[in-house]
Design a protein around this motif. Structure first.
Motif, PDB file in Angstrom:
ATOM      1  N   GLY A  62     -31.662  10.216  12.562  1.00 47.07           N
ATOM      2  CA  GLY A  62     -31.141   9.935  14.161  1.00 47.07           C
ATOM      3  C   GLY A  62     -30.541   8.758  14.118  1.00 47.07           C
ATOM      4  N   ALA A  63     -30.678   7.853  13.295  1.00 43.19           N
ATOM      5  CA  ALA A  63     -29.874   6.596  13.475  1.00 43.19           C
ATOM      6  C   ALA A  63     -28.438   6.622  13.269  1.00 43.19           C
ATOM      7  N   ARG A  64     -27.761   5.751  14.019  1.00 45.97           N
ATOM      8  CA  ARG A  64     -26.374   5.771  14.082  1.00 45.97           C
ATOM      9  C   ARG A  64     -25.880   4.727  12.937  1.00 45.97           C
ATOM     10  N   ILE A  65     -25.378   5.262  11.924  1.00 55.02           N
ATOM     11  CA  ILE A  65     -24.915   4.338  10.779  1.00 55.02           C
ATOM     12  C   ILE A  65     -23.386   4.459  10.436  1.00 55.02           C
ATOM     13  N   ARG A 125     -19.846  -7.804  -4.414  1.00 58.09           N
ATOM     14  CA  ARG A 125     -19.749  -7.507  -5.581  1.00 58.09           C
ATOM     15  C   ARG A 125     -18.630  -8.515  -6.184  1.00 58.09           C
ATOM     16  N   MET A 126     -18.763  -8.870  -7.380  1.00 59.17           N
ATOM     17  CA  MET A 126     -17.846  -9.657  -8.341  1.00 59.17           C
ATOM     18  C   MET A 126     -17.425  -8.883  -9.450  1.00 59.17           C
ATOM     19  N   ALA A 127     -16.022  -8.911  -9.680  1.00 59.70           N
ATOM     20  CA  ALA A 127     -15.634  -8.265 -10.950  1.00 59.70           C
ATOM     21  C   ALA A 127     -16.476  -8.770 -12.156  1.00 59.70           C
ATOM     22  N   PRO A 128     -16.763  -7.748 -12.945  1.00 59.10           N
ATOM     23  CA  PRO A 128     -16.181  -6.506 -13.217  1.00 59.10           C
ATOM     24  C   PRO A 128     -16.771  -5.371 -12.615  1.00 59.10           C
ATOM     25  N   MET A 129     -17.678  -5.546 -11.861  1.00 57.23           N
ATOM     26  CA  MET A 129     -18.233  -4.216 -10.868  1.00 57.23           C
ATOM     27  C   MET A 129     -17.244  -3.675 -10.359  1.00 57.23           C
ATOM     28  N   THR A 130     -16.917  -2.299 -10.432  1.00 55.49           N
ATOM     29  CA  THR A 130     -15.652  -1.550  -9.680  1.00 55.49           C
ATOM     30  C   THR A 130     -16.080  -1.638  -8.489  1.00 55.49           C
ATOM     31  N   LEU A 131     -14.837  -1.476  -7.797  1.00 55.82           N
ATOM     32  CA  LEU A 131     -14.723  -1.109  -6.218  1.00 55.82           C
ATOM     33  C   LEU A 131     -15.624   0.262  -5.910  1.00 55.82           C
ATOM     34  N   ASP A 132     -15.265   1.341  -7.057  1.00 58.28           N
ATOM     35  CA  ASP A 132     -16.086   2.581  -6.849  1.00 58.28           C
ATOM     36  C   ASP A 132     -17.408   2.222  -6.799  1.00 58.28           C
ATOM     37  N   ALA A 133     -17.916   1.604  -7.868  1.00 60.08           N
ATOM     38  CA  ALA A 133     -19.473   1.364  -8.002  1.00 60.08           C
ATOM     39  C   ALA A 133     -19.744   0.802  -6.631  1.00 60.08           C
ATOM     40  N   LEU A 134     -19.232  -0.248  -6.052  1.00 52.81           N
ATOM     41  CA  LEU A 134     -19.603  -0.597  -4.842  1.00 52.81           C
ATOM     42  C   LEU A 134     -19.764   0.265  -3.737  1.00 52.81           C
ATOM     43  N   GLU A 135     -18.783   1.026  -3.647  1.00 53.29           N
ATOM     44  CA  GLU A 135     -18.691   2.201  -2.757  1.00 53.29           C
ATOM     45  C   GLU A 135     -19.990   3.092  -2.839  1.00 53.29           C
ATOM     46  N   GLU A 136     -20.168   3.459  -4.333  1.00 52.69           N
ATOM     47  CA  GLU A 136     -21.379   4.387  -4.526  1.00 52.69           C
ATOM     48  C   GLU A 136     -22.661   3.770  -4.101  1.00 52.69           C
ATOM     49  N   ALA A 137     -22.984   2.498  -4.163  1.00 52.33           N
ATOM     50  CA  ALA A 137     -23.995   1.679  -3.822  1.00 52.33           C
ATOM     51  C   ALA A 137     -24.083   1.944  -2.209  1.00 52.33           C
ATOM     52  N   GLY A 138     -23.013   1.527  -1.807  1.00 51.83           N
ATOM     53  CA  GLY A 138     -23.021   1.668  -0.082  1.00 51.83           C
ATOM     54  C   GLY A 138     -23.467   3.060   0.523  1.00 51.83           C
ATOM     55  N   ALA A 139     -22.802   3.928  -0.269  1.00 57.41           N
ATOM     56  CA  ALA A 139     -23.165   5.361   0.065  1.00 57.41           C
ATOM     57  C   ALA A 139     -24.478   5.716   0.192  1.00 57.41           C
ATOM     58  N   GLU A 140     -25.081   5.337  -1.057  1.00 61.51           N
ATOM     59  CA  GLU A 140     -26.452   5.585  -1.201  1.00 61.51           C
ATOM     60  C   GLU A 140     -27.430   4.924  -0.299  1.00 61.51           C
ATOM     61  N   LEU A 141     -26.922   3.747   0.236  1.00 60.86           N
ATOM     62  CA  LEU A 141     -27.661   2.957   1.137  1.00 60.86           C
ATOM     63  C   LEU A 141     -27.707   3.728   2.487  1.00 60.86           C
ATOM     64  N   VAL A 142     -26.517   4.294   2.876  1.00 57.89           N
ATOM     65  CA  VAL A 142     -26.671   4.987   4.104  1.00 57.89           C
ATOM     66  C   VAL A 142     -27.228   6.217   3.909  1.00 57.89           C
ATOM     67  N   GLU A 143     -27.485   7.037   2.770  1.00 62.94           N
ATOM     68  CA  GLU A 143     -28.254   8.184   2.665  1.00 62.94           C
ATOM     69  C   GLU A 143     -29.736   7.827   2.862  1.00 62.94           C
ATOM     70  N   LEU A 144     -30.199   6.846   2.280  1.00 70.28           N
ATOM     71  CA  LEU A 144     -31.649   6.389   2.469  1.00 70.28           C
ATOM     72  C   LEU A 144     -31.885   5.939   3.789  1.00 70.28           C
ATOM     73  N   LEU A 145     -30.955   5.319   4.417  1.00 68.88           N
ATOM     74  CA  LEU A 145     -31.314   4.886   5.876  1.00 68.88           C
ATOM     75  C   LEU A 145     -31.443   6.052   6.880  1.00 68.88           C
ATOM     76  N   GLU A 146     -30.525   7.111   6.432  1.00 71.08           N
ATOM     77  CA  GLU A 146     -30.581   8.369   7.134  1.00 71.08           C
ATOM     78  C   GLU A 146     -31.998   8.972   6.992  1.00 71.08           C
ATOM     79  N   LYS A 147     -32.365   8.856   5.798  1.00 71.76           N
ATOM     80  CA  LYS A 147     -33.807   9.480   5.183  1.00 71.76           C
ATOM     81  C   LYS A 147     -34.970   8.782   6.110  1.00 71.76           C
ATOM     82  N   PHE A 148     -34.978   7.632   5.953  1.00 70.06           N
ATOM     83  CA  PHE A 148     -36.066   6.838   6.689  1.00 70.06           C
ATOM     84  C   PHE A 148     -35.867   6.751   7.998  1.00 70.06           C
TER      85      PHE A 148
END
Length: 231
Positions: A221-224, A195-218
């Motif tokens: 049993g994966a360890r993430i 991330r570069m500012a002005p993207m917020t840290l909360d927005a970066l955290e949201e993207a990371g959380a969605e990535l984790v959710e999709l990895l768990e879906k696809f």
């Protein structure tokens, strides 16, 4: 996190608005792109189009910030685009997003939907820790040209990701090397969201959380593990 991921002081000085988020994943199940991963990419393209509202990707503030960072280390951002802009342009073009494999499709979808550079590396192929540095110009970068292996070297001062063997990604997040890329046989991965500012840290955290959710879906049993945001 079992792997060290660091940012050098000279990169911090170059781009004080930079931050990154690491996701480590093991026991993944990868394979060829399929209907589910393809649908994910189509959905991400639709989310991007709605977000941009008809403006070109370079008009999005986060993309503009990445362009400024590229200019700061001597790259031409219209010729060597950051990965988020490059994918966004492809998502909006007639041909759409590439289908690579399930894991790559997942992280590319996150990149497009959130307009954030996301990289994926095979953990089994990384030697030592990952470092974001300004290159000396001597570091090896393994790529391919016309289907043949080629070793290149970054330009002095170029921002690169590297491990203990050599460069894994040139010009920050412009081009990934072949040595550590995710293949259909990959079962563990390191994902880097940048991330570069002005993207917020909360927005970066949201993207990371969605990535984790999709990895768990696809990969049930994966360890993430989702790391903490680092500057």
């Amino acid at each position: 996190m079992s792997i060290s991921v660091t940012v050098s002081d000279d990169v911090r000085a170059l781009a004080p608005g930079f931050a990154h988020l690491v996701v480590e994943a093991r026991d993944l199940v990868n394979g060829p792109s399929d209907e589910a991963s393809s649908a994910l990419l189509d959905e991400a393209a639709a989310r991007l189009a709605a977000r941009l509202g008809g403006q070109p990707p370079q008009g999005e503030p986060h993309i503009a910030a990445w362009r400024a960072a590229y200019t700061a280390f001597g790259a031409k951002p219209s010729r060597t685009r950051n990965s988020a802009e490059a994918l966004a342009r492809r998502a909006l073009a007639g041909g759409g997003l590439p289908r690579v494999n399930r894991l790559v499709d997942v992280y590319n979808a996150i990149s497009v939907a959130h307009v954030v550079p996301v990289g994926g590396e095979d953990l089994a192929r990384i030697e030592g820790g990952m470092r974001l540095v300004r290159a000396t110009g001597d570091e090896p970068f393994e790529t391919a040209a016309d289907g043949e292996p080629v070793t290149e070297h970054p330009e002095p001062g170029e921002v690169v990701w590297q491990d203990g063997i050599g460069v894994t990604c040139r010009r920050w997040n412009w081009r990934q090397g072949v040595r550590t890329r995710l293949t259909e046989d990959s079962t563990s991965a390191l994902f880097l969201l940048e991330r570069m500012a002005p993207m917020t840290l909360d927005a970066l955290e949201e993207a990371g959380a969605e990535l984790v959710e999709l990895l768990e879906k696809f990969s049930p049993g994966a360890r993430i593990e989702l790391g903490e945001i680092r500057r």
